[in-house]
Design a protein around this motif. Structure first.
Motif, mmCIF file in Angstrom:
data_model
loop_
_atom_site.group_PDB
_atom_site.id
_atom_site.type_symbol
_atom_site.label_atom_id
_atom_site.label_comp_id
_atom_site.label_asym_id
_atom_site.label_seq_id
_atom_site.Cartn_x
_atom_site.Cartn_y
_atom_site.Cartn_z
ATOM 1 N N SER A 162 -11.392 -32.950 -25.125
ATOM 2 C CA SER A 162 -10.916 -31.809 -24.353
ATOM 3 C C SER A 162 -9.464 -31.550 -24.709
ATOM 4 N N VAL A 163 -9.071 -30.297 -24.626
ATOM 5 C CA VAL A 163 -7.711 -29.911 -24.944
ATOM 6 C C VAL A 163 -7.384 -28.618 -24.212
ATOM 7 N N GLY A 164 -6.191 -28.549 -23.659
ATOM 8 C CA GLY A 164 -5.701 -27.327 -23.059
ATOM 9 C C GLY A 164 -4.803 -26.591 -24.045
ATOM 10 N N VAL A 165 -4.980 -25.296 -24.177
ATOM 11 C CA VAL A 165 -4.216 -24.517 -25.152
ATOM 12 C C VAL A 165 -3.566 -23.333 -24.439
ATOM 13 N N TRP A 166 -2.416 -22.944 -24.987
ATOM 14 C CA TRP A 166 -1.743 -21.727 -24.536
ATOM 15 C C TRP A 166 -1.849 -20.711 -25.650
ATOM 16 N N THR A 167 -2.219 -19.495 -25.321
ATOM 17 C CA THR A 167 -2.460 -18.487 -26.348
ATOM 18 C C THR A 167 -1.686 -17.219 -26.038
ATOM 19 N N ASP A 168 -1.420 -16.474 -27.094
ATOM 20 C CA ASP A 168 -0.780 -15.163 -26.979
ATOM 21 C C ASP A 168 -1.341 -14.292 -28.091
ATOM 22 N N ASP A 169 -2.075 -13.227 -27.705
ATOM 23 C CA ASP A 169 -2.686 -12.336 -28.682
ATOM 24 C C ASP A 169 -1.776 -11.193 -29.108
ATOM 25 N N GLY A 186 0.675 -25.586 -43.585
ATOM 26 C CA GLY A 186 -0.731 -25.704 -43.973
ATOM 27 C C GLY A 186 -1.493 -24.440 -43.648
ATOM 28 N N VAL A 187 -2.735 -24.413 -44.105
ATOM 29 C CA VAL A 187 -3.609 -23.254 -43.929
ATOM 30 C C VAL A 187 -4.881 -23.714 -43.241
ATOM 31 N N VAL A 188 -5.332 -22.945 -42.243
ATOM 32 C CA VAL A 188 -6.578 -23.230 -41.539
ATOM 33 C C VAL A 188 -7.476 -22.006 -41.629
ATOM 34 N N GLU A 189 -8.774 -22.239 -41.509
ATOM 35 C CA GLU A 189 -9.755 -21.154 -41.512
ATOM 36 C C GLU A 189 -10.130 -20.815 -40.078
ATOM 37 N N GLY A 190 -9.291 -20.023 -39.436
ATOM 38 C CA GLY A 190 -9.587 -19.587 -38.090
ATOM 39 C C GLY A 190 -9.210 -20.613 -37.042
ATOM 40 N N THR A 191 -9.644 -20.337 -35.820
ATOM 41 C CA THR A 191 -9.347 -21.199 -34.680
ATOM 42 C C THR A 191 -10.527 -21.191 -33.727
ATOM 43 N N PRO A 192 -10.835 -22.328 -33.079
ATOM 44 C CA PRO A 192 -11.919 -22.334 -32.078
ATOM 45 C C PRO A 192 -11.642 -21.425 -30.894
ATOM 46 N N VAL A 193 -10.370 -21.114 -30.658
ATOM 47 C CA VAL A 193 -10.013 -20.313 -29.490
ATOM 48 C C VAL A 193 -10.475 -18.880 -29.640
ATOM 49 N N ARG A 194 -10.553 -18.386 -30.881
ATOM 50 C CA ARG A 194 -10.844 -16.981 -31.116
ATOM 51 C C ARG A 194 -12.196 -16.846 -31.785
ATOM 52 N N GLY A 206 3.945 -24.559 -22.150
ATOM 53 C CA GLY A 206 3.414 -25.825 -21.640
ATOM 54 C C GLY A 206 2.383 -25.654 -20.547
ATOM 55 N N HIS A 207 2.087 -24.429 -20.153
ATOM 56 C CA HIS A 207 1.079 -24.173 -19.117
ATOM 57 C C HIS A 207 -0.133 -23.514 -19.782
ATOM 58 N N PRO A 208 -1.173 -24.266 -20.068
ATOM 59 C CA PRO A 208 -2.321 -23.713 -20.820
ATOM 60 C C PRO A 208 -3.059 -22.632 -20.030
ATOM 61 N N ASP A 209 -3.559 -21.673 -20.761
ATOM 62 C CA ASP A 209 -4.397 -20.636 -20.146
ATOM 63 C C ASP A 209 -5.868 -20.784 -20.519
ATOM 64 N N ARG A 210 -6.177 -21.768 -21.368
ATOM 65 C CA ARG A 210 -7.570 -22.060 -21.718
ATOM 66 C C ARG A 210 -7.745 -23.563 -21.839
#
Length: 950
Positions: free
Chosen positions: A636-643, A727-735, A758-762
């Motif tokens: 499990s992991v909490g993430v903070w996002t901004d679109d 580094g380079v990643v192929e996408g993200t699980p969040v999106r 520091g306050h995750p929204d997902r």
């Protein structure tokens, strides 16, 4: 009275070249087709004292069990054949109607619009256009019972300028005005009156829904002031409040907030919330709508009755709808209504194409199972005919030797078969038509007729071959040529499927994809029929060098075939191989569908479960802690996002990105588990130091736009950071999806510089987490009154939603029913072979029992003789199914069955193949054990009393 010589029992124990013991002594007997003669000693012209017994009745009385078995076999086969097309039709119709129903009444309607004629508006004119539109329907499609929804709508909304109206983000509420025909039939007036009258230059009388009035804080008598940037201010007076009798009624579908006020967002960044609603005007104030909305539009929504659509008539309906939308029908309607600007739009043509493409994509995969059961059933009929011909060959040759003609004998056999097959076939067809009602019956009748002909002609054709003159060419050469032809056809089918792939959508059923697994099974059966005697013979010789007689005797009999002459042993092998191959291949397809569906669901959710906060909000720490403590959570992991963030310094100057701030280790484990955005967490674990750019991972599409160096990251709600790509990643699980630029930042250093991250929204997690318990934890830890604003998604629910399509369920049910039918027919093939050899085997056991053979040794002998063929066939079927998956799998596209786009190809997995092979092997073993136990109980005296005349 003497018994006629053409009685079928006359050949059972008699020699082919002599009369039976009970034949009359005076004169030779005559077979079927021979000319009758007067018996010896009778006067010429006198009626004969001996009448021949009826062939069919005598035959059925002599062998009732065989007649009963033929009747049951024909009944089951015809019932399956007649039911299959009807089940397919019903599944296709149900899938089409469900597909269209899920799209909603607006998408499945015809929407006709026309600019309102200012100064010449009337309800009569609206009704006349409605009648003209309805007059052109009904040929291929009909209007739903809910009826036409029509009226006039103002082209634009107006902002309400009354002070004190609710404005969530400072944006005033907006209101639209409509005239809606027959609105009173779907509402209940709760206060005031329906709008009518009013001064031409005064407030417009309107009726508002009670829920909207409560939301806006207005009542009857309130005058709503409005203003518009390009027109003069107008006002509307609330003269009545109504309540919708059923807010879910399709009457309200597609209409703008007539039953309650709705909250909407402005297109600005960030979006601002505001209230909007709509009100009804009376028929005498249609001219005021154009003033309110700077124009007005007449509309007629015609909901198509999707419950009456049929999949087989879909192309015809699609042509009629296309003509209605933009063809000759549309042109005729413009002329008859005298509205040259009449526009008719609908999503139905597009939906019809999607539905037809889905049906055609599923058809080849769904047809593999029925094709397999059809092949096994055909083999069983051929086997039954071959075994019956072998059992009655001496009888048929005796009849031929006594003067019967081949044509007459075959005709009698046809009559004998007609008595048992035709009534069973008629009853089975009628039962299928009654149990599975559908408007289409031609395909069902044709399938039933084909199976009936096969059941009726199988044995007479075999008898004709037995009674024919010596065939040209030795049998081994003919068999080799037939086997080479089968191998060539299989190679051509596999090569064609591999080279061009499955037939694309629009070309219908792909016969090669359906036939290829059956051809592979046929080749496997032919190869196994040649290899099995050799291998079993080797085992027999090895058993002969060991002490004991049972193993050697059983294996020797299995190697050379039961009895003293050739038996049709290749047919049971082919039946078992067909059943295991088609079952294993289809089970692999369905297992791949389930796996693909779960993968798509996990990618859509971002794991197995996800909790997301409302826009601009965060998750309470107690909520994430309670969710992480649930049983089954692995990662499990909490993430903070901004679109709404932007990266400055790319080749474009600035690029909009999605920022993800998470713990590198937990986030990397999550990304590796679901298979999107994998990376080494060590890349983000480096301490950048004070003032140094933060390490960041760029998605591949952003990396193409980025240049070496440091970038400025600006967040949508304020704040900036200096970042550098590591580094380079192929996408993200969040999106969900694969598009869009993404920047991944480590949580620790980022939070130290920008505390709001520091306050995750997902919150994302993997594992077997109970969705109901997760929702309960969210409700228990959410602030008071806000639990509904937190969204909980699970991969299990998403996968179930993907698999809820009736088209997919119908294909799955059809396949498993076909697997059961194929297994039943394959088991019947084994039982027919065992039962045919049972008398000879019982006689052998009786003789061996007189020499000291114990009963349990007799059962061991039967098992040793019968099981090698059955077990070799199931093992060979598993290998052939694996070969079919390996050869045909790369050409298969499972997107239609999964419910989402997935990569083309089918992977080989062992569990589905082993399940089918071991399941059928178990059934065959049980059948052999049962037959062995029955044969082992036979009494020695019973067998020896009849003598050895087999």
């Amino acid at each position: 009275m003497t018994r006629p010589a053409d009685t079928p029992d006359s050949a059972r124990h008699g020699a082919p070249d002599g009369p039976p013991d009970h034949a009359p002594a005076s004169g030779p007997a005559r077979g079927p087709g021979a000319r009758p003669t007067a018996p010896s000693g009778a006067r010429t012209g006198a009626p004969s004292a001996v009448r021949p017994a009826p062939w069919v009745r005598t035959r059925l009385r002599t062998a009732p069990s065989s007649a009963l078995l033929a009747t049951a076999l024909a009944f089951v086969a015809v019932l399956l054949a007649a039911s299959l097309p009807r089940a397919v039709d019903r599944g296709a119709d149900q899938a089409l109607r469900s597909f269209l129903h899920d799209r909603g009444p607006v998408a499945t309607s015809l929407l006709a619009t026309s600019t309102a004629r200012y100064g010449d508006q009337s309800t009569e004119n609206l009704d006349s256009v409605r009648n003209a539109l309805l007059a052109r329907t009904g040929a291929g499609f009909a209007i739903a019972p809910s009826g036409v929804v029509h009226g006039t709508q103002a082209s634009k909304q107006r902002d309400l300028a009354n002070p004190g109206l609710p404005s969530p983000d400072g944006v005033p509420p907006r209101m639209d005005l409509l005239y809606l025909r027959d609105a009173a039939a779907h509402t209940e007036l709760v206060e005031g009156r329906w709008p009518s009258g009013g001064a031409p230059d005064g407030p417009v009388p309107i009726a508002l829904s009670r829920q909207a009035a409560q939301t806006l804080g207005v009542r009857v008598g309130t005058v709503l002031e409005s203003f518009a940037s390009n027109s003069e201010p107008m006002s509307a007076e609330i003269v009545g409040l109504y309540r919708a009798t059923d807010e879910d009624d399709v009457f309200w579908a597609g209409l703008p907030c007539l039953t309650r006020a709705c909250q909407a967002n402005t297109p600005s960044v960030p979006p601002q919330r505001y209230w909007q609603t709509a009100a009804l005007v009376g028929p005498d104030r249609l001219d005021r709508l154009a003033l309110w909305g700077e124009g007005a539009e007449d509309f007629w929504r015609l909901p198509v009755d999707t419950g009456r659509l049929r999949a087989d008539l879909l192309p015809d309906v699609a042509r009629e709808i296309a003509s209605y939308v933009g063809g000759p029908t549309a042109s005729a309607l413009r002329g008859s209504t005298r509205r040259s600007d009449l526009r008719i739009t609908s999503r139905l043509p597009e939906l019809f194409k999607q539905a037809e493409a889905r049906q055609q994509a599923v058809a080849p995969l769904a047809a593999i199972g029925p094709a397999g059961v059809a092949g096994v059933a055909a083999v069983v009929f051929c086997l039954a005919a071959a075994l019956t011909g072998d059992r009655r060959e001496s009888e048929l040759r005796l009849l031929l030797a006594r003067g019967g003609s081949p044509r007459g004998i075959v005709g009698r056999l046809l009559g004998e078969g007609a008595v048992t097959v035709l009534p069973a076939a008629a009853l089975a067809t009628a039962l299928a038509l009654w149990l599975l009602p559908t408007p289409r019956g031609t395909a069902s009748l044709l399938a039933a007729a084909a199976v009936t002909l096969l059941a009726l002609l199988a044995f007479p054709v075999r008898a004709a071959v037995l009674l024919s003159a010596r065939r040209r060419g030795p049998a081994p050469r003919r068999r080799l040529v037939a086997e080479l032809l089968a191998v060539a056809a299989t190679a051509a089918a596999v090569f064609e499927v591999r080279s061009r792939g499955v037939a694309p959508a629009g070309e219908g059923l792909d016969p090669l994809l359906v036939a290829a697994p059956l051809l592979l099974a046929l080749c496997g059966g032919l190869a196994l029929a040649r290899l099995q005697p050799v291998l079993v013979g080797v085992l027999a010789r090895a058993a002969g060098r060991r002490p004991g007689l049972i193993g050697f005797l059983g294996l020797a009999r299995a190697a050379r075939g039961t009895g003293g002459r050739a038996r049709p042993s290749v047919l049971p092998l082919i039946a078992l191989l067909l059943a295991v191959t088609t079952g294993g291949f289809g089970a692999t397809v369905l297992d791949a569908v389930d796996t693909g569906r779960l993968r798509v669901a996990r990618l859509a959710v971002g794991g197995d479960v996800q909790i997301s906060a409302p826009y601009g909000g965060t998750l309470p720490p107690a909520m994430t802690e309670a969710a992480a403590a649930l049983p089954g959570v692995r990662t499990s992991v909490g993430v903070w996002t901004d679109d709404k963030a932007f990266v400055f310094g790319t080749v474009q100057g600035s690029t909009q990105v999605t920022v993800v701030v998470a713990d590198p280790v937990a986030y990397a484990e999550l990304a590796g588990t679901i298979g999107r955005g994998r990376f080494d967490p060590a890349l983000l674990a480096k301490d950048p130091g004070a003032g140094a750019p933060l390490p960041a991972l760029f998605s591949s599409d952003l990396a193409k736009l980025a240049e070496a160096g440091t970038y400025r990251l600006s967040f949508g709600d304020g704040g900036e950071l200096q970042i550098g790509s590591v580094g380079v990643v192929e996408g993200t699980p969040v999106r969900p999806g694969t598009g869009g630029a993404v920047v991944v930042l480590p949580a620790g250093p980022t939070t130290a510089r920008l505390p709001k991250t520091g306050h995750p929204d997902r919150w994302l997690a993997t594992g077997a987490v109970d969705g109901d318990r997760l929702r309960e934890a969210v409700r228990a830890t959410a602030p008071a009154g806000t639990a509904a604003r937190f969204t909980v998604r699970t991969s299990a629910d998403t996968a179930a939603e993907l698999g809820s399509d009736p088209l997919q369920r119908s294909a799955g049910r059809l396949f498993w029913a076909s697997v059961a039918g194929a297994a039943g027919f394959a088991l019947l093939a084994v039982l027919l072979t065992l039962v045919r050899a049972a008398p000879e085997r019982a006689a052998l056991l009786a003789r061996l029992r007189t020499m000291g053979l114990r009963p349990r040794d007799g059962i061991r002998l039967i098992l040793t003789e019968a099981l090698p063929q059955a077990l070799a066939a199931t093992l060979g079927g598993a290998l052939v199914a694996a070969a079919a998956v390996a050869l045909l799998g790369p050409a298969m596209d499972l997107s239609a069955l999964v419910g989402s786009t997935v990569p083309t190809g089918l992977r080989l997995t062992a569990p589905p193949l082993l399940t089918q092979a071991l399941g059928l092997a178990f059934l065959v073993t049980v059948a052999v054990l049962a037959e062995a136990a029955i044969s082992g109980r036979r009494q020695i005296t019973t067998e020896l009393r009849a003598g050895d005349q087999r």
